[in-house]
Design a protein around this motif. Structure first.
Motif, PDB file in Angstrom:
ATOM      1  N   MET A   1      52.834  32.708  23.246  1.00  0.00           N
ATOM      2  CA  MET A   1      53.274  33.432  22.072  1.00  0.00           C
ATOM      3  C   MET A   1      54.568  32.797  21.565  1.00  0.00           C
ATOM      4  O   MET A   1      55.524  32.652  22.322  1.00  0.00           O
ATOM      5  CB  MET A   1      53.515  34.907  22.457  1.00  0.00           C
ATOM      6  CG  MET A   1      53.589  35.812  21.273  1.00  0.00           C
ATOM      7  SD  MET A   1      53.925  37.565  21.617  1.00  0.00           S
ATOM      8  CE  MET A   1      52.451  38.132  22.389  1.00  0.00           C
ATOM      9  N   ASN A   2      54.598  32.392  20.300  1.00  0.00           N
ATOM     10  CA  ASN A   2      55.803  31.780  19.743  1.00  0.00           C
ATOM     11  C   ASN A   2      56.815  32.863  19.340  1.00  0.00           C
ATOM     12  O   ASN A   2      56.528  34.062  19.412  1.00  0.00           O
ATOM     13  CB  ASN A   2      55.470  30.840  18.580  1.00  0.00           C
ATOM     14  CG  ASN A   2      54.910  31.554  17.360  1.00  0.00           C
ATOM     15  OD1 ASN A   2      55.257  32.689  17.063  1.00  0.00           O
ATOM     16  ND2 ASN A   2      54.021  30.862  16.648  1.00  0.00           N
ATOM     17  N   LYS A   3      58.002  32.438  18.896  1.00  0.00           N
ATOM     18  CA  LYS A   3      59.063  33.390  18.567  1.00  0.00           C
ATOM     19  C   LYS A   3      58.663  34.334  17.438  1.00  0.00           C
ATOM     20  O   LYS A   3      58.968  35.524  17.480  1.00  0.00           O
ATOM     21  CB  LYS A   3      60.360  32.659  18.219  1.00  0.00           C
ATOM     22  CG  LYS A   3      61.076  32.130  19.428  1.00  0.00           C
ATOM     23  CD  LYS A   3      62.431  31.577  19.070  1.00  0.00           C
ATOM     24  CE  LYS A   3      63.136  31.108  20.330  1.00  0.00           C
ATOM     25  NZ  LYS A   3      64.498  30.680  20.066  1.00  0.00           N
TER      26      LYS A   3
ATOM     27  N   GLN B   1      55.551  41.338  17.164  1.00  0.00           N
ATOM     28  CA  GLN B   1      55.154  42.339  18.157  1.00  0.00           C
ATOM     29  C   GLN B   1      56.253  43.386  18.327  1.00  0.00           C
ATOM     30  O   GLN B   1      55.981  44.583  18.390  1.00  0.00           O
ATOM     31  CB  GLN B   1      54.841  41.667  19.504  1.00  0.00           C
ATOM     32  CG  GLN B   1      54.422  42.637  20.586  1.00  0.00           C
ATOM     33  CD  GLN B   1      53.111  43.341  20.266  1.00  0.00           C
ATOM     34  OE1 GLN B   1      52.209  42.767  19.655  1.00  0.00           O
ATOM     35  NE2 GLN B   1      52.989  44.605  20.674  1.00  0.00           N
ATOM     36  N   GLU B   2      57.511  42.931  18.380  1.00  0.00           N
ATOM     37  CA  GLU B   2      58.636  43.857  18.490  1.00  0.00           C
ATOM     38  C   GLU B   2      58.693  44.785  17.278  1.00  0.00           C
ATOM     39  O   GLU B   2      58.919  45.992  17.421  1.00  0.00           O
ATOM     40  CB  GLU B   2      59.952  43.090  18.626  1.00  0.00           C
ATOM     41  CG  GLU B   2      61.153  43.991  18.772  1.00  0.00           C
ATOM     42  CD  GLU B   2      62.442  43.254  19.034  1.00  0.00           C
ATOM     43  OE1 GLU B   2      63.493  43.777  18.630  1.00  0.00           O
ATOM     44  OE2 GLU B   2      62.407  42.164  19.636  1.00  0.00           O
TER      45      GLU B   2
ATOM     46  N   LYS C   1      69.268  37.155  19.345  1.00  0.00           N
ATOM     47  CA  LYS C   1      67.848  37.291  19.661  1.00  0.00           C
ATOM     48  C   LYS C   1      67.160  35.930  19.736  1.00  0.00           C
ATOM     49  O   LYS C   1      66.396  35.664  20.663  1.00  0.00           O
ATOM     50  CB  LYS C   1      67.170  38.163  18.591  1.00  0.00           C
ATOM     51  CG  LYS C   1      65.759  38.536  18.899  1.00  0.00           C
ATOM     52  CD  LYS C   1      65.738  39.577  19.978  1.00  0.00           C
ATOM     53  CE  LYS C   1      64.352  40.112  20.200  1.00  0.00           C
ATOM     54  NZ  LYS C   1      64.325  41.042  21.336  1.00  0.00           N
TER      55      LYS C   1
ATOM     56  N   GLU D   1      55.658  35.365  16.625  1.00  0.00           N
ATOM     57  CA  GLU D   1      54.702  36.337  17.148  1.00  0.00           C
ATOM     58  C   GLU D   1      55.402  37.396  18.005  1.00  0.00           C
ATOM     59  O   GLU D   1      55.070  38.583  17.934  1.00  0.00           O
ATOM     60  CB  GLU D   1      53.618  35.633  17.954  1.00  0.00           C
ATOM     61  CG  GLU D   1      52.710  34.767  17.111  1.00  0.00           C
ATOM     62  CD  GLU D   1      51.839  33.826  17.921  1.00  0.00           C
ATOM     63  OE1 GLU D   1      50.771  33.458  17.400  1.00  0.00           O
ATOM     64  OE2 GLU D   1      52.214  33.454  19.052  1.00  0.00           O
ATOM     65  N   LYS D   2      56.388  36.982  18.785  1.00  0.00           N
ATOM     66  CA  LYS D   2      57.144  37.946  19.606  1.00  0.00           C
ATOM     67  C   LYS D   2      57.929  38.920  18.734  1.00  0.00           C
ATOM     68  O   LYS D   2      57.967  40.122  19.013  1.00  0.00           O
ATOM     69  CB  LYS D   2      58.092  37.210  20.560  1.00  0.00           C
ATOM     70  CG  LYS D   2      57.387  36.505  21.685  1.00  0.00           C
ATOM     71  CD  LYS D   2      58.372  35.739  22.553  1.00  0.00           C
ATOM     72  CE  LYS D   2      57.619  34.942  23.617  1.00  0.00           C
ATOM     73  NZ  LYS D   2      58.526  34.124  24.433  1.00  0.00           N
ATOM     74  N   LEU D   3      58.543  38.405  17.669  1.00  0.00           N
ATOM     75  CA  LEU D   3      59.277  39.276  16.751  1.00  0.00           C
ATOM     76  C   LEU D   3      58.333  40.217  16.012  1.00  0.00           C
ATOM     77  O   LEU D   3      58.652  41.391  15.799  1.00  0.00           O
ATOM     78  CB  LEU D   3      60.087  38.442  15.759  1.00  0.00           C
ATOM     79  CG  LEU D   3      61.289  37.696  16.332  1.00  0.00           C
ATOM     80  CD1 LEU D   3      61.848  36.722  15.294  1.00  0.00           C
ATOM     81  CD2 LEU D   3      62.363  38.667  16.799  1.00  0.00           C
TER      82      LEU D   3
ATOM     83  N   GLU E   1      55.986  47.397  17.619  1.00  0.00           N
ATOM     84  CA  GLU E   1      56.343  48.405  18.620  1.00  0.00           C
ATOM     85  C   GLU E   1      57.420  49.359  18.107  1.00  0.00           C
ATOM     86  O   GLU E   1      57.461  50.528  18.513  1.00  0.00           O
ATOM     87  CB  GLU E   1      56.786  47.732  19.914  1.00  0.00           C
ATOM     88  CG  GLU E   1      55.638  47.046  20.638  1.00  0.00           C
ATOM     89  CD  GLU E   1      56.077  46.141  21.773  1.00  0.00           C
ATOM     90  OE1 GLU E   1      57.295  46.058  22.062  1.00  0.00           O
ATOM     91  OE2 GLU E   1      55.186  45.512  22.383  1.00  0.00           O
TER      92      GLU E   1
END
Length: 155
Positions: A1-3, A9-10, A89, A5-7, A13
């Motif tokens: 998962m790249n940055k 996802q965050e 971040k 995609e992580k952001l 959530e």
């Protein structure tokens, strides 16, 4: 998962909705309003989009009210706090140390390793220099911001 995609996802959530939207001018990259982030359609690569999303999530986490008027000192402080949140971040002091450990020799190499734009990296370094001054220490490392970015390992 790249940055990015992580952001994303965050944001999901945290119940923040991300929209690709033309914001009327090229220089405005993103905006946060009440649980919604609009990223300008002119931002067309994942690295830059992650940088914009990090700052706008910073607004979600740190800003209160309408802070568009940059003549207001309180608004400028909130803008800086949101940017600082994003810098921590995506880069952080540990990211700068990691780039040193990886042998990065240029700003381009550091930005590439950390998966941020060179402009975003420079803005982060400038912000850290304003906050920490000449240098700061983390673990066994000293990170110098003046006269130029440098990292030294303590022996």
């Amino acid at each position: 998962m790249n940055k990015l995609e992580k952001l994303e996802q965050e944001a999901f959530e945290d119940k923040v909705t991300i929209h690709d939207y033309y914001l009327g001018e090229e220089s405005l990259k993103g905006i946060y309003i009440d649980g919604n982030i609009a990223i300008n359609t002119s931002v067309n690569n994942t690295v830059e989009k992650a940088c914009v999303l990090a700052e706008e999530l910073g607004h979600h986490h740190t800003s209160v009210g309408n802070i568009i008027d940059m003549e207001n000192v309180s608004n400028r402080k909130q803008e800086r706090q949101a940017r600082f949140w994003g810098y921590n971040k995506l880069i952080g002091l540990t990211g700068i140390v990691r780039a040193f450990q990886a042998g990065c020799q240029s700003r381009h190499e550091v930005a590439d390793l950390l998966d941020v734009t060179e402009e975003y990296l420079q803005e982060c370094i400038d912000c850290y220099r304003d906050k920490y001054g000449v240098y700061t220490e983390i673990d066994n490392y000293t990170i110098y911001f003046i006269p130029n970015l440098a990292v030294m390992e303590k022996i």
